[in-house]
Enzyme design. Sequence first.
Site, PDB file in Angstrom:
ATOM      1  N   VAL A   1       0.869  -1.174   0.000  1.00  0.00           N
ATOM      2  CA  VAL A   1       0.000   0.000   0.000  1.00  0.00           C
ATOM      3  C   VAL A   1       0.907   1.226   0.000  1.00  0.00           C
ATOM      4  O   VAL A   1       1.705   1.405   0.931  1.00  0.00           O
ATOM      5  CB  VAL A   1      -0.911   0.036   1.237  1.00  0.00           C
ATOM      6  CG1 VAL A   1      -1.801   1.280   1.219  1.00  0.00           C
ATOM      7  CG2 VAL A   1      -1.764  -1.239   1.327  1.00  0.00           C
TER       8      VAL A   1
ATOM      9  N   LEU B   1     -16.720 -18.597  17.948  1.00  0.00           N
ATOM     10  CA  LEU B   1     -15.269 -18.792  18.025  1.00  0.00           C
ATOM     11  C   LEU B   1     -15.087 -20.234  18.468  1.00  0.00           C
ATOM     12  O   LEU B   1     -14.908 -20.536  19.649  1.00  0.00           O
ATOM     13  CB  LEU B   1     -14.627 -17.836  19.031  1.00  0.00           C
ATOM     14  CG  LEU B   1     -14.862 -16.336  18.872  1.00  0.00           C
ATOM     15  CD1 LEU B   1     -14.009 -15.566  19.877  1.00  0.00           C
ATOM     16  CD2 LEU B   1     -14.530 -15.898  17.470  1.00  0.00           C
TER      17      LEU B   1
ATOM     18  N   ILE C   1     -12.031 -21.603  20.626  1.00  0.00           N
ATOM     19  CA  ILE C   1     -11.977 -21.005  21.958  1.00  0.00           C
ATOM     20  C   ILE C   1     -13.162 -21.489  22.790  1.00  0.00           C
ATOM     21  O   ILE C   1     -13.031 -21.755  23.984  1.00  0.00           O
ATOM     22  CB  ILE C   1     -11.970 -19.464  21.857  1.00  0.00           C
ATOM     23  CG1 ILE C   1     -10.859 -19.001  20.909  1.00  0.00           C
ATOM     24  CG2 ILE C   1     -11.789 -18.840  23.232  1.00  0.00           C
ATOM     25  CD1 ILE C   1      -9.499 -19.559  21.228  1.00  0.00           C
TER      26      ILE C   1
ATOM     27  N   LEU D   1      -5.535 -15.031  13.232  1.00  0.00           N
ATOM     28  CA  LEU D   1      -6.802 -14.972  12.529  1.00  0.00           C
ATOM     29  C   LEU D   1      -6.722 -13.909  11.437  1.00  0.00           C
ATOM     30  O   LEU D   1      -6.074 -12.880  11.596  1.00  0.00           O
ATOM     31  CB  LEU D   1      -7.930 -14.637  13.513  1.00  0.00           C
ATOM     32  CG  LEU D   1      -8.335 -15.770  14.466  1.00  0.00           C
ATOM     33  CD1 LEU D   1      -9.190 -15.238  15.602  1.00  0.00           C
ATOM     34  CD2 LEU D   1      -9.075 -16.870  13.711  1.00  0.00           C
TER      35      LEU D   1
ATOM     36  N   VAL E   1      -2.229  -3.250   5.234  1.00  0.00           N
ATOM     37  CA  VAL E   1      -0.810  -3.578   5.103  1.00  0.00           C
ATOM     38  C   VAL E   1      -0.485  -4.917   5.755  1.00  0.00           C
ATOM     39  O   VAL E   1       0.403  -5.637   5.294  1.00  0.00           O
ATOM     40  CB  VAL E   1       0.075  -2.456   5.672  1.00  0.00           C
ATOM     41  CG1 VAL E   1       1.517  -2.665   5.249  1.00  0.00           C
ATOM     42  CG2 VAL E   1      -0.390  -1.106   5.178  1.00  0.00           C
TER      43      VAL E   1
END
Length: 594
Positions: free
Chosen positions: A25, A476, A479, A421, A51
Site C-alpha cells: 500500500v 469462536l 476457543i 486470525l 498492510v
Amino acid sequence: MARMTAARAAVEILKREGVRNAFGVPGAAINPFYAALKAAGGIQHTLARHVEGASHMAEGYTRTHPGNIGVCVGTSGPAGTDMITGLYSALGDSIPILCITGQAPTAVIHKEDFQAVDIASIAGPVTKMAITVLEAAQVPGAFQQAFHLMRSGRPGPVLIDLPIDVQQTEIEFDPETYQPLPVYRPTASRAQIEKALALLNASARPLIVAGGGVVNADAAELLVEFAELTGTPVVPTLMGWGLLPDDHELNAGMVGLQTSHRYGNATFLESDFVLGIGNRWANRHTGRLDVYTAGRTFVHVDIEPTQIGRIFAPEFGIASDAKAALQLFVEVAREWKADGRLKERSAWAALAQEKKATLQRRTHFDDVPIKPQRVYEEMNKAFGPETRYVSTIGLSQIAGAQMLHVFRPRHWINCGQAGPLGWTIPAALGVAKADPEAQVVALSGDYDFQFMIEELAVGAQHRIPYVHVLVNNSYLGLIRQAQRAFDIDFQVNLEFENVNSPELGVYGVDHVKVAEGLGCKAIRVTDPGELGAAFEQAKKLAAEFRVPVVVEAILERVTNIAMSTTNDISAVVEFEEVATEPGHAPTSIRTLKV
C-alpha cells in the site's frame, strides 16, 4: 558509474535477486520507492487493502514455490507496525519475506515527526534483520545483505526501513555488475550421517518425523527415497504435510494433540526410534514430553544449531540443511542396502498401514444443519491431488488437517507457529498470484474469515481467482471448545439476528452479501447433499469471472473436534463417534477394515 536514486537502486536489486511480484500500500513516505518501481518495470505490484494483508500475501507467495521471496511494501508509522504480525508469522515458520517501509526524513525521525516510529526496534525480535538505513550509499548493501540473510541458515524475514530523503538521494550504483551474496547453509558430515543411520538401523520400530525444513529445502524426493530405501514409515508434521503423498505406503499419518490422525498417534506410541528432520518439536505436535519421548531414541537434524536441544535433548543432533543431510542419508543408505546391512522392515510398515485402515474418524453425516466433517468429505471428492490448500487456525483448520488429503509438498500452506486470525484470505491471494494456474482452495471458520474480509476486494480488482470454503457456526469454535475446561461459554458466540437477512436466523453476518459487495461470487449451502454441486459451481465461477468464490456451509452451532484435553497424545478425546463401517468414511485413504 551509473547514478540513480537509492530507491531506484533498491528496485534494481530486487529484480536481480529474482523478485517479480510485490504486495503493498503506497503512502507519502514510500512514494519515491513506488516511483522507482513504476519507472523500472519488471515487478508486478498488487495493491492490498490493509498492510497486514500485504505481509500475509507475501507469505503465501513465498510458501508456494521453492526460491520465492515475497515482498511487501508500506509507508511509515502504522504501515510497519501493521506488518509486524506478518513478520512474526514468517519468522515462526522459517519463511523469507522482505518488508520495505518508508520513514520520516532522517533529520526529524527523533522529533516525533508525523508517522515517525522506530520500526527497526519494534521489528527486531521478529526478523533476522531490521534496519533503518540512514545513509543512501548503504542502501545497496542493506538489500544485498537482506537477501543473503533471508536465504542463509534458517530462513526468515527482514525489514528495511528507508527514510524518504534517503530514498531520493542519488548514489553511484551499477546494476549490471550486481551479484547476490553466496548463501550459507550448514552441511552434515558423512560420519554424522553414518552414526544417525546406525542408530536407526539398530532400532526395531523407527519413524521419520519430517518438518517444514524439508519443504523449505525442496528435498521431498530425497526424503521419500530415503524412507523407501530403509523401509521407515514417515510422520509429516503439519508444516511438512505433503512431503510424501497421504496414500504412500510409508505415510504413517500425522501426530499431535489436534492436527493428528488416530492411526498416526497410535503408530508413534509404538515406535522406539525417531529421526526428526527439519522439524522443531512444536508443542502441539509433541504434547507432554514425558509421553512423547518415553522409550524412544531421538536423532534431530536441523539447519539451526540452537534448535537442537531447545525442546528436549536428543541422543544425537546434526546441524545441517535438510537437503544436504538427506543427500548423504540416501548415499549411505544405498551403499548399506547393496551390502545387505539394512534391516528389513516390511512388517513394521505394514502395521502402520493396518492402523490406517482400522483407526479412522467418521466423516459421513446427513445432519441438517451440516456437521463439519461432511464438508471435508465433500472437499476430498471435489478437489484433486493438485489442489493447493490454504488455512491458518481454528476448529476448521484442525478438522481439515484430520480429514483432508494432501499429496504434494507446498499443497498444504498453513500458518503454523503464529496462527493469526485473518491470515487465510490474503495468504490464499499470495498463493494464487504465485501459481495462477493452480486450483487454490482456502479454508476458514467464520471468525478468521471476518478478520481481513476486505482483502477479497484485492482478488476482485486484480483478477486473482480461488475458492474459499467458509464453515460458519457463528462461534469462536476453538476457543469455545477450550472454555469447556473452565465451565464457561463466554464472549465466544457471534450470533445475532441480522435485520437485513432474516433468513439467516441467528447466524448474523451475511457473508454472501459482503463477498458480493466486494466484487466476488458466493454460494450458501445449508444441506450436506448440496455441497458437492456447490464446489463444482464454485470452480466454474472462479474460472469464468476470475475472482474469489466463497462457498459458505452453514454448520451446526456446536461441534467438538477430536483433540487431547490433557496435553497428552496418548489421550486424544474423540467427541464424535468414530468410523465403524466403510460408509462412515468413504473418502478415507484406506478403506475401513472392520
